[in-house]
Scaffold this motif. Structure first.
Motif, short mmCIF file in Angstrom:
data_model
loop_
_atom_site.label_atom_id
_atom_site.label_comp_id
_atom_site.label_asym_id
_atom_site.label_seq_id
_atom_site.Cartn_x
_atom_site.Cartn_y
_atom_site.Cartn_z
N UNK A 41 31.81 28.60 67.88
CA UNK A 41 30.52 28.38 68.53
C UNK A 41 30.73 27.73 69.90
N UNK A 42 29.84 28.10 70.83
CA UNK A 42 29.95 27.54 72.18
C UNK A 42 28.57 27.17 72.70
N UNK A 43 28.57 26.31 73.74
CA UNK A 43 27.34 25.84 74.38
C UNK A 43 27.48 26.09 75.88
N UNK A 44 26.46 26.70 76.47
CA UNK A 44 26.52 27.00 77.91
C UNK A 44 25.95 25.82 78.70
N UNK A 45 26.80 25.24 79.50
CA UNK A 45 26.43 24.09 80.31
C UNK A 45 27.15 24.19 81.64
N UNK A 46 26.67 23.44 82.63
CA UNK A 46 27.44 23.31 83.86
C UNK A 46 28.66 22.43 83.60
N UNK A 47 29.59 22.48 84.52
CA UNK A 47 30.78 21.63 84.40
C UNK A 47 30.38 20.15 84.37
N UNK A 48 29.45 19.76 85.23
CA UNK A 48 29.01 18.37 85.26
C UNK A 48 28.32 17.98 83.97
N UNK A 49 27.46 18.86 83.44
CA UNK A 49 26.78 18.57 82.18
C UNK A 49 27.77 18.44 81.04
N UNK A 50 28.77 19.33 81.02
CA UNK A 50 29.77 19.26 79.96
C UNK A 50 30.59 17.98 80.05
#
Length: 618
Positions: A1-10
């Motif tokens: 499973x994965x979550x789509x986020x920006x680099x900063x959010x991650x």
């Protein structure tokens, strides 16, 4: 499973899920983030912080100061919890360098997240970008490489995973910790990626307590048992390990006296029978007399700076060293027998292995009592209605505090006075940053300590020179409603360097805050500077004692304060009454070998005399 986020959010979500654990207690690894937003981080890290409720945010006014605040927090929390600092690119990033150096020198964790130029280079150069003709991948953030324990530039989203994990490892490793830098290009911060859930899940980093090697321990025991006059030199590693009780046990069982560095002062209370005071250039006569006759110096968590060793002149010819340190680098200094281990584990193992062994030590009780009489003389107040000296300010404060108070200082003449005179009552009361001795550290560090130890009285002690370096975080204390207690000693110049200048033949040139005279010097009247008014303009409540009697009332008032409060004191020179004792050991500051001025020639003669006592312990 994965979550789509920006680099900063991650990254922010990752940091919010990291923990340390030591001795069964769990702590947030990154408990909060400090920041000043600019175009290099506002749309990336700034937007990510807005979206992550688990990550508290503190607004700073100066990038260097934000690092100092984070360092103060980490030290107070025993390096088990730290803060992150985010800045824009350009000057925001380069302003981090001094704070990063301070953190790394003192082995204190702080995570730096400066914005960086575009990884994709859509325009070159972008605003605030440094261009060099020999390398296209260099930015001003590369200034942080030599002062960081770990540095990485995240130029692709997927590169964040190993970089963030490595950053957390270094921050939580007591043998490797210091400033950690993740440089974040502006475009990469805002770029989206599909992140594995495992990367963002809670993760606990166990803070190791390595035990000593059996062979090293056996050698250490033999060294102690064959020594006639051993001396323990306790440094900051004792505090970082929480090894105060283990040190007390070893000292009480064996009778070995304990001297302390600036970072180690307080690991035993000042009135403990085995505590002999500070060691080295700013130490006590008791500790230094013991050092000059010791045949075994047992260093615990110390780096042996030149102030501690009196620039290589303090310990006698033929003395042996036994160093207990969590880093092999420091354990091998002075040609020592190394005992590479956590301070608490090493001290406990050494005490157990020594059994009922006890040294037949020459009693130092009389010398210690004599030193305390010198402290009393420095603190003495013959006239309550006179203007106080600097040491009298410390003496009045000494009568008002208890073990809950924390004193913070870093530079000027105060570290010497405090190391010699202050009567430390609790292990964390004495917070003097002297590894880097950075002017401007005290006020922001006090804010970090207040966040780490809410409810305790925290005092930032500064001279006028230090205050002028970095008063900006007073605004942060006001904004956060933190009861910072600031004591500003106005002596119209750089008192410490003025004294040193006089001693090395530079005749106090350029050290006083005075008007320029017609000949181009600075010998005119004192500058009409009102730092109390400045503190008030930044939101502090200001008290202005003029006499010792007033000072006693003002400090008592400040100790009960619930809002940021400044005690602004014009001090008297120490030659009017008894000041601090003179230096108890030498410090190497090279003096001009040739000069047309008699003062420098005389100082050089004195310097040459001291140099002959320098030794290398191999």
């Amino acid at each position: 499973m994965s979550i789509r986020l920006t680099v900063a959010q991650a990254l922010v979500r990752f940091l919010a899920a990291q923990y340390t654990e030591r001795d069964g207690a769990r702590h947030r690894l990154i408990a909060a983030t400090w920041g000043i937003f600019g175009h290099g981080n506002v749309a990336g890290i700034g937007q990510a912080l807005l979206e992550e409720p688990r990550m508290p945010f503190h607004q700073g006014r100066n990038e260097q100061a934000m690092v100092h605040a984070a360092v103060g927090y980490a030290r107070q929390r025993g390096r088990l919890s730290a803060h992150a600092v985010t800045t824009s690119i350009g000057p925001g990033a380069t302003n981090l360098v001094t704070g990063a150096a301070l953190a790394t020198v003192n082995h204190l964790p702080v995570l730096l997240l400066p914005g960086d130029t575009f990884a994709g280079r859509p325009a070159d150069p972008v605003l605030q970008q440094l261009q060099v003709p020999y390398a296209g991948d260099v930015s001003v953030n590369d200034c942080l490489r030599p002062v960081s324990r770990y540095f990485d530039r995240v130029t692709r989203p997927e590169a964040l995973i190993p970089a963030a994990l490595e950053a957390a490892r270094v921050l939580s490793d007591p043998a490797a910790t210091g400033a950690v830098t993740l440089a974040l290009p502006q475009d990469v911060q805002a770029e989206a990626y599909d992140w594995p859930e495992e990367f963002l899940a809670e993760r606990t980093w166990r803070v190791r307590r390595p035990r000593p090697d059996t062979a090293e321990l056996d050698a250490a025991v033999r060294a102690v048992k064959t020594a006639v006059r051993p001396l323990i030199v306790a440094g900051g590693g004792v505090r970082h390990s929480g090894a105060e009780d283990a040190l007390r046990t070893l000292a009480e069982r064996t009778g070995i006296p304990v001297a302390t560095t600036q970072a180690g002062k307080g690991v035993l209370p000042y009135d403990h029978p085995c505590e002999t005071g500070g060691i080295g250039h700013t130490g006590s006569s008791t500790a230094n007399a013991l050092a000059r006759t010791s045949d075994l110096i047992i260093g615990v968590g110390t780096r042996y700076t030149d102030f501690t060793t009196a620039s290589g002149t303090l310990f006698p010819e033929g003395a042996r060293f036994l160093n207990l340190n969590i880093t092999g680098f420091d354990a091998h200094k002075q040609g020592a027998l190394p005992l590479v281990a956590d301070a608490r584990e090493g001290l406990t193992a050494l005490a157990e292995a020594l059994g009922d062994h006890r040294q037949d030590m020459v009693q130092w009780t009389f010398s210690k009592r004599e030193w305390q009489e010198r402290v009393d003389a420095a603190y003495a107040v013959p006239d309550e209605d006179a203007r106080p000296t600097q040491t009298q300010v410390l003496g009045v404060l000494d009568t008002l505090v208890d073990g809950s108070d924390i004193l913070i200082n870093a530079a000027g003449s105060l570290p010497g006075d405090l190391h010699q005179l202050w009567r430390t009552r609790s292990p964390d009361q004495y917070h003097v940053e002297y590894g880097y001795s950075c002017m401007g550290y005290e006020i922001p560090a006090a804010i970090g300590v207040l966040l780490a130890a809410p409810g305790r009285p925290v005092w930032a002690l500064v001279g006028d020179g230090t205050y002028l370096m970095n008063p900006t975080e007073i605004v942060t204390a006001v904004q956060e409603r933190l009861p910072l207690r600031l004591v500003v000693l106005q002596n119209h110049g750089y008192a410490s360097i003025g004294g040193l200048s006089e001693a090395v033949g530079a005749e106090r040139y350029g050290t006083d805050y005075r008007h320029r005279d017609p000949d181009g010097g600075f010998t005119g009247p004192p500058l009409p500077v009102d730092l109390g008014a400045n503190a008030a303009s930044l939101g502090m409540r200001v008290l202005r004692p003029r006499t010792v009697r007033d000072l006693r009332e003002a400090l008592a008032d400040a100790r009960k304060a619930t809002v940021p409060t400044c005690v602004y004191v014009e001090t008297e020179t120490a030659d009017r009454v008894s000041g601090p004792p003179p230096a108890q050991a030498w410090w190497d500051v090279p003096v001009a070998e040739t000069s047309t001025r008699p003062s420098a020639a005389k100082a050089r003669e004195e310097y040459d005399r001291h140099v002959t006592a320098r030794r290398r312990h191999l």
